[in-house]
Design an enzyme around this catalytic site. Structure first.
Site, PDB file in Angstrom:
ATOM      1  N   HIS A 162       0.669  -0.898  -0.234  1.00 55.51           N
ATOM      2  CA  HIS A 162      -0.101  -0.078  -0.078  1.00 55.51           C
ATOM      3  C   HIS A 162       0.630   1.304  -0.282  1.00 55.51           C
ATOM      4  O   HIS A 162       0.568   2.327  -0.017  1.00 55.51           O
ATOM      5  CB  HIS A 162      -1.067   0.183   0.993  1.00 55.51           C
ATOM      6  N   ASP A 213       7.970  -7.685   8.620  1.00 58.35           N
ATOM      7  CA  ASP A 213       7.288  -7.113   7.995  1.00 58.35           C
ATOM      8  C   ASP A 213       6.688  -5.635   7.648  1.00 58.35           C
ATOM      9  O   ASP A 213       6.169  -5.170   6.569  1.00 58.35           O
ATOM     10  CB  ASP A 213       6.295  -6.649   9.980  1.00 58.35           C
ATOM     11  N   HIS A 254       7.548  -2.731   2.675  1.00 60.91           N
ATOM     12  CA  HIS A 254       7.884  -1.256   2.176  1.00 60.91           C
ATOM     13  C   HIS A 254       8.986  -0.450   2.469  1.00 60.91           C
ATOM     14  O   HIS A 254       9.078   0.276   1.623  1.00 60.91           O
ATOM     15  CB  HIS A 254       6.864  -0.521   3.661  1.00 60.91           C
TER      16      HIS A 254
END
Ligand code: NAD
Length: 496
Positions: A181, A238, A243
């Site tokens: 995202h 994670d 990201h």
């Protein structure tokens, strides 16, 4: 193509949100879909099917969705738009453990040969395989139908391959949309515009002019109710594997020949493959692992990770890495990346620290230029330039740093009727792209695998060196070893 026509204009579009009653769906996906609808991005006849285990019925489900949308965007929604949005939605209770999942969904969908179906699997990755099998058995996987999947895509290279293989059995790579995202965030997309829409940066965008790069994703919250999941993953899996490395790719990649999905992703994967391996020989000086202990963060006292878990744990809640990209453009430029939980501020920032002047006629007053790209809490880009300090002094010219600032929220202020500007959810852009069949801002399989290959090497080196996470008090910027990473190079993280 008009904003609302979708990629297959002749077919009716259906968005199937599997996991439609879950946390991610309620917080992010339904509000995103509602705002896309309100702004005219959804085709008039687009239907949305919520699929989940809960047998709550369409009415209750739609009420919950309405509440989720108004609690997020109450100021910006209108009753008419929300009412139109609600009418698009049907909820179907289907358990992935049951063999009739596909046939029941197919019955709900109707004439599937004339549909353009986008599946969003907002469920645990352990369900990707059974759900893709159901979809395939029911013949719902044929082109142009496509699937969106969420992280985590595995916890290492081997498990990511298992997940990707199970999805690939049903959907070809060009119809598999892996969401990160961060790629949907306005400022992240702006990185591409900034780098490749301007001439001024490119000649300086290399190790000759850039001293180092810092990337920070700091969270103030702890792991809260995600502990079960988090304890299996930790900060490196994670956050860093996806990201942080995606941000790094956009910063460091070569100019793509076009803005097409393959041109962009070809360049990104080259960055990942050029990351210098971190091994047992250099892991102690190039990485730091931390775990929050007792302290105070996010406005609350924190008991510490192990106390929250109720047992000892070797999972890191903080990771910092000094990376290097082994190619002509970047060799010798350290890239300091860090991310963690229970840190002092919620910030996502990229700092491009330029080198000092080769010779300063102003003495030590002349500071090196710095480009700060802030994604959170506010989206902002600022370039620190040296200026003459205004006014007269008997000693002559004095310098002062001045920020040339491009505050995106102010620059593109779309506030109306006295309402503050609405901050888009990153998923809005990504869902719209998936509806339009554009996968440029989604992660390709080879990117996932190249990122895991590098991260697996670090985790292996941690094990070889028995490198356990060091405790840091909640509310501080990680363990002492994290500061040493950059201090050894005579630098410091810019806002510490
Ligand atoms: P959740 O547990 O809140 O919701 C899961 C959904 O899956 C529910 O709608 C539930 O009905 C459905 N489901 C569970 N088992 C099922 C079964 N056997 N058959 C059919 N449906 C079933 O999970 P979530 O937090 O919404 O997360 C969904 C996915 O998104 C996960 O892969 C998660 O890792 C990922 N993710 C979540 C977040 C977040 O902020 N919640 C952030 C990033 C990624």
């Amino acid at each position: 193509m008009s904003a609302s026509s979708g990629s297959n204009g002749a077919r009716q579009q259906v968005f199937v949100l599997v996991g439609g009653t879950g946390d991610l769906a309620m917080r992010m996906l339904w509000p995103s879909l509602a705002m896309l609808d309100q702004e005219g991005f959804l085709a008039d006849n687009l239907r949305i099917i919520s699929v989940a285990r809960e047998d709550c019925g369409t009415e209750v489900c739609v009420d919950r969705i309405g509440n989720a949308v108004t609690s997020r965007f109450g100021q910006w929604t209108t009753p008419e738009a929300l009412s139109r949005f609600r009418k698009r939605i049907v909820h179907v209770a289907l358990d992935a453990a049951h063999d009739d999942w596909g046939s029941k969904l197919k019955a709900e969908l109707g004439d599937v040969e004339h549909l353009d179906i986008v599946f969003f699997l907002s469920v645990s990755p352990s369900l990707f395989k059974p759900i893709c099998e159901h979809i395939e058995r029911a013949g719902l996987n044929k082109a142009p139908n496509r699937v969106i999947i969420e992280k985590p895509i595995g916890r290492d290279l081997a498990t990511s391959k298992v997940i990707n293989d199970s999805v690939a059995h049903a959907f070809a790579e060009d119809r598999t949309f892996r969401i990160d995202h961060y790629l949907g965030k306005e400022t992240v997309q702006n990185l591409i515009a900034l780098r490749f829409g301007n001439m001024v940066f490119e000649p300086l965008w290399n190790s000759q002019s850039i001293d180092h790069i810092q990337i920070t994703i700091a969270e103030t919250v702890g792991v809260a109710d995600r502990l079960g999941y988090y304890d299996e993953y930790g900060a490196i899996r994670d956050m860093l594997q996806n990201h942080l490395l995606q941000l790094l790719c956009l910063l460091a990649m070569e100019p793509p020949s076009a803005l097409t999905s393959d041109a962009l992703r070809d360049e990104k994967v080259k960055v990942l493959r050029s990351l210098k391996a971190i091994t047992a020989e250099n892991v102690l000086t190039n990485t730091a692992r931390g775990q929050y202990g007792p302290g105070f963060a996010d406005g609350h006292p924190v008991a510490g990770y192990e106390a929250e878990k109720g047992s000892p744990s070797n999972t890191e809640t903080f990771v910092a890495i000094k990376a290097e990209i082994a190619n002509w453009r970047w060799a010798g430029t350290p890239i300091y990346m860090r991310t963690g939980k229970c840190l002092p501020s919620r910030t996502t920032e990229i700092v491009i620290q330029f080198k000092p002047l080769p010779h300063s006629i102003f003495g030590p007053e002349a500071q090196a230029n710095r480009l700060l790209i802030r994604l959170q809490p506010e989206e902002d880009i600022s370039l620190t330039l040296m200026n003459k300090a205004p006014g007269l002094t008997s000693e002559g010219v004095h310098l002062q740093p001045l920020d040339l600032s491009l505050s995106l929220i102010k620059a593109f202020d779309d506030s109306k009727d006295g309402k503050p500007p609405r901050r888009r959810i990153a998923y809005e852009r990504l869902i719209l792209d998936a509806l339009n069949g554009n996968n440029a801002q989604f992660v390709r399989r080879d990117e996932v695998e190249a990122a895991w290959t590098w991260v697996d090497g670090i985790i292996k080196a941690w094990h070889e060196k028995d490198m356990k996470p060091q405790k840091y008090p909640a509310g501080t910027f990680g363990p002492v070893s994290a500061f040493s990473l950059i201090e050894r190079d005579n630098g410091r993280m810019w806002n510490d």
